[in-house]
Design a protein around this motif. Structure first.
Motif, PDB file in Angstrom:
ATOM      1  N   TRP A 230     -12.232  -1.560   4.920  1.00  0.00           N
ATOM      2  CA  TRP A 230     -12.102  -2.116   6.274  1.00  0.00           C
ATOM      3  C   TRP A 230     -13.370  -1.813   7.078  1.00  0.00           C
ATOM      4  O   TRP A 230     -13.925  -2.693   7.738  1.00  0.00           O
ATOM      5  CB  TRP A 230     -10.871  -1.517   6.956  1.00  0.00           C
TER       6      TRP A 230
ATOM      7  N   CYS B 167       1.208  -4.268   4.672  1.00  0.00           N
ATOM      8  CA  CYS B 167      -0.172  -4.189   4.188  1.00  0.00           C
ATOM      9  C   CYS B 167      -0.137  -4.326   2.678  1.00  0.00           C
ATOM     10  O   CYS B 167       0.647  -3.652   2.011  1.00  0.00           O
ATOM     11  CB  CYS B 167      -0.827  -2.852   4.540  1.00  0.00           C
TER      12      CYS B 167
ATOM     13  N   GLN C  84       1.559  -2.064  10.990  1.00  0.00           N
ATOM     14  CA  GLN C  84       1.599  -3.462  10.572  1.00  0.00           C
ATOM     15  C   GLN C  84       2.983  -3.788   9.986  1.00  0.00           C
ATOM     16  O   GLN C  84       3.682  -2.904   9.501  1.00  0.00           O
ATOM     17  CB  GLN C  84       0.515  -3.751   9.529  1.00  0.00           C
TER      18      GLN C  84
ATOM     19  N   TYR D 153       0.823  -1.209   0.000  1.00  0.00           N
ATOM     20  CA  TYR D 153       0.000   0.000   0.000  1.00  0.00           C
ATOM     21  C   TYR D 153       0.856   1.257   0.000  1.00  0.00           C
ATOM     22  O   TYR D 153       2.028   1.231   0.381  1.00  0.00           O
ATOM     23  CB  TYR D 153      -0.972  -0.014   1.188  1.00  0.00           C
TER      24      TYR D 153
ATOM     25  N   SER E 193      -0.098 -12.622   0.919  1.00  0.00           N
ATOM     26  CA  SER E 193       0.282 -12.525   2.330  1.00  0.00           C
ATOM     27  C   SER E 193       1.180 -13.689   2.741  1.00  0.00           C
ATOM     28  O   SER E 193       2.077 -13.525   3.572  1.00  0.00           O
ATOM     29  CB  SER E 193      -0.956 -12.450   3.233  1.00  0.00           C
TER      30      SER E 193
ATOM     31  N   TYR F 283      -5.063  -6.496   2.881  1.00  0.00           N
ATOM     32  CA  TYR F 283      -4.756  -7.339   4.030  1.00  0.00           C
ATOM     33  C   TYR F 283      -3.731  -6.637   4.907  1.00  0.00           C
ATOM     34  O   TYR F 283      -3.005  -5.747   4.447  1.00  0.00           O
ATOM     35  CB  TYR F 283      -4.267  -8.731   3.627  1.00  0.00           C
ATOM     36  N   ILE F 284      -3.726  -7.035   6.169  1.00  0.00           N
ATOM     37  CA  ILE F 284      -2.697  -6.607   7.111  1.00  0.00           C
ATOM     38  C   ILE F 284      -1.956  -7.861   7.560  1.00  0.00           C
ATOM     39  O   ILE F 284      -2.549  -8.925   7.705  1.00  0.00           O
ATOM     40  CB  ILE F 284      -3.278  -5.840   8.320  1.00  0.00           C
TER      41      ILE F 284
ATOM     42  N   PHE G  25      -2.548   1.120   9.776  1.00  0.00           N
ATOM     43  CA  PHE G  25      -1.883   0.445   8.666  1.00  0.00           C
ATOM     44  C   PHE G  25      -0.368   0.606   8.758  1.00  0.00           C
ATOM     45  O   PHE G  25       0.377  -0.323   8.445  1.00  0.00           O
ATOM     46  CB  PHE G  25      -2.431   0.939   7.328  1.00  0.00           C
TER      47      PHE G  25
END
Length: 162
Positions: free
Chosen positions: A20, A51, A48, A8, A102, A65-66, A45
């Motif tokens: 989200w 992301c 994390q 991101y 991920s 996604y995180i 964010f």
């Protein structure tokens, strides 16, 4: 729909917060009850490990996604992830792109295991995807999730060796 998953950028945060927050408002999957604001989303964010955002052929963010450690110290090699897909794009394999990415990023960041602590038992699309990708269900925690309407639902932890 053609999907690309990438890290991101600051320009994505507004769309990420909107997607989200849709999942939070639905009250069927995330434990969070508070929606993200522009400021809290930016901080959330940024904290994390990674992301990822799924973008379609127009460049619009359609999912995210995180990824972060599931624990610390002697369990710090286990990561955790959460996924959110825009309701308008569900059923188009966006989630699969996010999960696969991920898993790759988890490895890249040195994690050995990807664990999901609380997959709601009634979230069958997610559970089918995880199982198809080789995740192993660890059991069932009765009543581990309180849905938006106050009903307690079972949760199913999953893991995958990276």
């Amino acid at each position: 729909m053609e999907i690309c998953v990438r890290g991101y950028t600051e320009a994505d945060v507004s769309a990420m917060c909107a997607i989200w927050n849709e999942v939070v408002r639905e009250g069927k999957a995330f434990p969070q009850e508070e929606e993200l604001t522009a400021e809290s989303g930016r901080a959330f964010f940024a904290e994390q490990t990674h992301c990822g955002v799924a973008v379609d052929e127009t460049g619009a963010v359609v999912g995210l996604y995180i990824l972060h450690p599931n624990n610390i110290g002697r369990c710090g090699h286990i990561c955790n992830a959460s996924y959110a897909v825009s309701p308008a794009c569900r059923g188009r394999h966006v989630g699969e792109h996010l999960v696969r990415n991920s898993m790759e990023m988890g490895k890249r960041f040195g994690f050995a295991v990807l664990q999901f602590n609380a997959v709601v038992a009634t979230n069958l699309p997610a559970r089918r995807l995880y199982e198809r990708l080789g995740f192993v269900q660890l059991g069932v925690i009765p009543g581990g999730f309180r849905s938006k309407d106050g009903v307690y639902e079972d949760i199913c932890p999953y893991y995958h060796l990276l």
